[in-house]
Design a protein around this motif. Sequence first.
Motif, PDB file in Angstrom:
ATOM      1  N   ARG A 141       0.196  -6.212  -2.959  1.00 44.67           N
ATOM      2  CA  ARG A 141       0.099  -7.601  -2.539  1.00 44.67           C
ATOM      3  C   ARG A 141       1.464  -8.286  -2.611  1.00 44.67           C
ATOM      4  O   ARG A 141       2.353  -7.851  -3.359  1.00 44.67           O
ATOM      5  N   THR A 147       0.621  -7.709   2.763  1.00 48.61           N
ATOM      6  CA  THR A 147       0.159  -6.677   1.838  1.00 48.61           C
ATOM      7  C   THR A 147       0.527  -5.337   2.456  1.00 48.61           C
ATOM      8  O   THR A 147       0.203  -5.077   3.624  1.00 48.61           O
ATOM      9  N   SER A 205      -0.408  -7.857   7.013  1.00 46.94           N
ATOM     10  CA  SER A 205      -0.659  -6.531   6.450  1.00 46.94           C
ATOM     11  C   SER A 205       0.170  -5.482   7.181  1.00 46.94           C
ATOM     12  O   SER A 205       0.424  -5.596   8.382  1.00 46.94           O
ATOM     13  N   GLY A 242      -3.114  -1.094  -1.938  1.00 46.39           N
ATOM     14  CA  GLY A 242      -2.385  -2.156  -1.260  1.00 46.39           C
ATOM     15  C   GLY A 242      -1.509  -2.910  -2.242  1.00 46.39           C
ATOM     16  O   GLY A 242      -1.965  -3.291  -3.323  1.00 46.39           O
TER      17      GLY A 242
END
Length: 482
Positions: free
Chosen positions: A287, A268, A244, A285
């Motif tokens: 992906r 993400t 992330s 977010g």
Amino acid sequence: MPFLDRLQHWADVRPDSTAVVLAGQRLDWAGLRDAAADLVSAAPAVTVLPADNSLAFAVEFAAAVAGERQCAVLDPSWPQQLQDAISGRIAATFPPDPSAGLGLSGRPGDGPGDGLRDALMDGPPASPFLIGLTSGTTSVPKAFTRSRESWRISFDASIEFFGLTAEDRTLAPGPLAASLNLYALAECLHAGSEFHALKQFDVGDAHAAVSHDGITRLVLVPTMLRLLSERGLAGGVDASGIRSIVCAGSKLDARTLEAARRWAPNATIFEYYGASELSFVAGAGLRPGQHPQLGGTGIGKPFPGVEIRILDGSGAEVPEGADGNICVRSGMVSDGYLWGDDGQALQSFDGWYTVGDQGYLSGGTLHLLGRRSDMIITAGTNVYPHEVELALASVPGVASAVAAGLADDLRGQRVVAAVVPAQGGITATQLRAGVEDVLARNKRPLEYFALTELPLTDRGKLSRQLLLDWITGTDPRIRRLG
């Protein structure tokens, strides 16, 4: 309970696991707890703490907010005169009171060290613990306070939204004096997640942390993400383990997003809108493999626990799709200002708070347009530079863009824009074609310029006024595109 009770928990269940890695030095959970507890008895009711990126800062910050204590975190790069002025203002606001207790002071326990551990407990949820400061200028910045409960709620919201786990290893390569990174440190202490920071931002050091420390999460601003991604791709730095990326400060442009997706293909990428006084507001977010909507103003859906309304200047709600003040209601909003409040910085409309940012809602998604003070009024039409800049940043061949309103006898102001080309040159014709399907006709720039660099203040912030000065002063860093 911002994080001290959780720090105690992690020190009990994982005493020897790494808690923080700062400037190449490591401290485990038990070591962090014990070092902070040792300092509590000497910590004053209000601590003014310059935030250098070191283990000492992490320890001192934890001690400075124990019990009912408060802490003001200063940027050590600010001029000493400014730091002294802030310290003086805080001393005048909180005069010493020998009869006042600090709450939860050390007291004897049932075993060795219990008194010190008791001293490192959090104070009452509604009590203020952090004195936040707006970005430094030549004058004393505004100061606001946050309660312990507001950060606890923020932790719950951000951990859910970003999917932070105790197994993550977070790298925040920027200065801990910045609220983005200070919050990431405390958030990780709350979540039991290993936190990393550098002595100062350095691309090579950041790449080394990614390669050798098992970093799974990045928290940073777009300019840092672009440097890490582009140079990481060129240098063959493997970022496949990053799951992330949390990016804040401004919306990601197409070039940065593309580079980040290539460098960290399994991550993400989160973008969000928030403000120091409001905390988190809305975000989204992207992906792995998901295609972004380039050039749009959409920020995303509200954070958990956040309600959003768009209100006009009188506090009346506007229809969906109409722009106005972005107003929020949540338990994360700050307590208000200690000083510097001009009545406009943080306004409340019957419990709905705004910092003056403008936007609109469409299908539950918040669209961010910018500050009302930046708005361009051209021939009776309101144009937000941010919207123009996002559209230009999506045009192939554009690295960065900035727009502003230039005085015009006929229109009042006319929209002008300048770009830093990504590679080679770019023409005004290409730019006009690139925004034709994105911007309404009356929002499109009438003049285009090429820049050798962005017009930035000495604090590194984009300055639209400086752009206008360069245009009118025929600065060599800017040239008109035909």
